[in-house]
Design a protein around this motif. Structure first.
Motif, PDB file in Angstrom:
ATOM      1  N   ILE A   8     -16.233   2.494   8.413  1.00  0.00           N
ATOM      2  CA  ILE A   8     -15.093   2.620   9.160  1.00  0.00           C
ATOM      3  C   ILE A   8     -14.563   3.987   9.399  1.00  0.00           C
TER       4      ILE A   8
ATOM      5  N   LEU B 146     -16.358   6.543   9.563  1.00  0.00           N
ATOM      6  CA  LEU B 146     -17.245   7.410  10.393  1.00  0.00           C
ATOM      7  C   LEU B 146     -17.191   6.865  11.990  1.00  0.00           C
ATOM      8  N   VAL B 147     -16.801   5.624  12.112  1.00  0.00           N
ATOM      9  CA  VAL B 147     -16.238   5.260  13.279  1.00  0.00           C
ATOM     10  C   VAL B 147     -15.057   6.049  14.017  1.00  0.00           C
ATOM     11  N   GLU B 148     -13.974   6.076  12.861  1.00  0.00           N
ATOM     12  CA  GLU B 148     -12.901   6.961  13.572  1.00  0.00           C
ATOM     13  C   GLU B 148     -13.145   8.443  13.519  1.00  0.00           C
TER      14      GLU B 148
ATOM     15  N   LEU C  73     -16.286   9.551  14.685  1.00  0.00           N
ATOM     16  CA  LEU C  73     -16.939   9.385  16.042  1.00  0.00           C
ATOM     17  C   LEU C  73     -15.950   9.102  17.221  1.00  0.00           C
ATOM     18  N   LYS C  74     -14.995   8.819  17.159  1.00  0.00           N
ATOM     19  CA  LYS C  74     -13.825   8.585  18.047  1.00  0.00           C
ATOM     20  C   LYS C  74     -13.427  10.104  18.665  1.00  0.00           C
TER      21      LYS C  74
ATOM     22  N   VAL D 255     -16.486  11.513  20.451  1.00  0.00           N
ATOM     23  CA  VAL D 255     -16.613  10.731  21.976  1.00  0.00           C
ATOM     24  C   VAL D 255     -15.459  11.063  22.888  1.00  0.00           C
ATOM     25  N   PHE D 256     -14.283  11.100  22.395  1.00  0.00           N
ATOM     26  CA  PHE D 256     -12.845  11.165  23.262  1.00  0.00           C
ATOM     27  C   PHE D 256     -12.093  12.456  22.340  1.00  0.00           C
TER      28      PHE D 256
ATOM     29  N   PHE E  20      -8.023  12.854  22.389  1.00  0.00           N
ATOM     30  CA  PHE E  20      -7.455  11.821  22.348  1.00  0.00           C
ATOM     31  C   PHE E  20      -7.055  11.474  20.704  1.00  0.00           C
ATOM     32  N   PHE E  21      -8.221  11.613  20.076  1.00  0.00           N
ATOM     33  CA  PHE E  21      -7.946  11.175  18.744  1.00  0.00           C
ATOM     34  C   PHE E  21      -8.258  12.462  17.866  1.00  0.00           C
TER      35      PHE E  21
ATOM     36  N   ILE F 107     -19.546  17.172  13.691  1.00  0.00           N
ATOM     37  CA  ILE F 107     -20.876  16.751  13.687  1.00  0.00           C
ATOM     38  C   ILE F 107     -21.514  17.105  12.172  1.00  0.00           C
TER      39      ILE F 107
ATOM     40  N   LEU G 215     -19.888  14.697   9.849  1.00  0.00           N
ATOM     41  CA  LEU G 215     -20.599  13.177  10.039  1.00  0.00           C
ATOM     42  C   LEU G 215     -21.921  13.002   9.677  1.00  0.00           C
TER      43      LEU G 215
END
Lengths: 218, 130
Positions: free
Chosen positions: B41, B43-45, B47-48, B51-52, B55-56, B74, B77
């Motif tokens: 989870i 990692l997902v945060e 990655l946000k 990709v954005f 924003f985050f 990166i 990650l």
């Protein structure tokens, strides 16, 4: 597979995944635009990125799908179920979703593992793109790896709470599936499918004295 | 607290331990390679934020600071993703070996395992060609 082979493979997968991020970003940019174009309530793409569960769900899906394509065990499912838990949108990481995809509202959407969705499709809350009964082998075990979920062509819109089932169900390009439809067979391109609604009975509420005059304009 | 009051609690614990030991589907003991849900989870945060960006995660990004942000994100990650992928591969390997050992047709299962390994290798190689 030996430990050193696992290590080498993990490095290759990590490298391959990171190499796909520019393409994932390109797709997400189109999804964000589709969200703005698809919802008159959205005033800016920023709003869709900050607020829309559909954008969050497709973001996690596109990332998880890359790991799924690389045959990484478990991680893609953990990622997609995380998105499911925070958005109410359940997209299996195996589903192939074309560019400019938009899920409006989103809660209760289910998209199965072997679903294929074309470009510029739009799906509303409560839609299920799922499987019919599962085929079993001679020993009664579920057969895995066969296409169990529908295919949607380009420019298909599926309205709220519609259910589309079956691996051989193909919804042709440009179709509109109306809300509440239960569909287990294919539809040729350019068609609208709607269910005949139930008969509605409208009668006066005996406990709502005095409201009749307010309702006169209905 | 008297012995009489303590005993029921002890029985609950004993029963619970027996329950855990009796059902290997719902526990992992001594497993060294198990994916970490919270890390994935995380990692997902992370990655946000890639990709954005803006924003985050880190705020006040500019054209001047963007390269540093992406490089740093990166880098971190890649390390964590590698760890989790490696753990998942080991996990799948161990699971496969256990399944293989338990199966009466173990030779057949091992062949399936090697076929899976070959498929993984091939898929990864092909991903470079995309």
């Amino acid at each position: 597979m030996t430990a050193s082979e696992c290590d080498r493979l993990a490095a290759e997968i990590t490298h391959a995944f990171l190499g796909r991020l520019p393409e994932v970003r390109r797709l997400l940019s189109l999804d964000v635009q589709a969200a703005l174009d698809g919802d008159p309530a959205a005033e800016h793409t920023d709003e869709t990125i900050f607020c829309y569960p559909g954008v969050m769900a497709i973001m996690v899906h596109r990332l998880a799908h890359e790991l799924y394509r690389l045959d990484v065990p478990l991680l893609p499912r953990i990622m997609s179920e995380y998105a499911h838990s925070i958005t109410g949108i359940d997209i299996h990481p195996g589903a192939e979703v074309g560019e400019s995809f938009f899920i409006d509202h989103g809660t209760g959407v289910v998209i199965g593992e072997t679903t294929v969705i074309g470009k510029h499709c739009k799906v509303y809350q409560g839609v299920t793109i799922g499987a019919k009964s599962f085929p079993k082998d001679a020993r009664g075990r579920l057969i895995r790896g066969v296409k169990r979920h529908p295919t949607l062509g380009d420019y298909v819109t599926v309205y709220a709470s519609a259910t589309i089932l079956g691996g051989d169900t193909v919804i042709g390009e440009g179709c509109v599936i109306s809300g509440g439809v239960f569909l287990t067979r294919s539809v040729p391109p350019g068609h609208i499918v709607r269910a005949i609604g139930p008969e509605l009975v409208v009668r006066t509420n005996p406990e709502a004295n005095g409201f009749e005059s307010h309702a006169s304009g209905i | 607290m008297s012995d009489g009051e303590f005993r029921p609690r002890s029985q609950v614990i004993d029963t619970l331990i027996a329950s855990i030991l009796s059902d290997e589907r719902t526990r992992h003991l001594g497993t060294t390679h198990l994916p970490e849900r919270d890390a994935i989870i995380g990692l997902v945060e992370e990655l946000k934020t890639i990709v954005f960006p803006g924003f985050f995660g880190q705020r006040e990004l500019s054209r001047q600071t963007l390269a540093g942000h992406v490089e740093s994100s990166i880098g971190g990650l890649a390390v964590e993703l590698h760890n989790q992928v490696l753990t998942a591969l080991h996990y799948a390997r161990v699971l496969m070996e256990e399944t293989s050992a338990a199966s009466s047709a173990s030779a057949s299962a091992r062949c399936t395992g090697w076929a899976l390994t070959d498929r993984l290798m091939l898929r990864t190689a092909m991903s470079y060609a995309r």
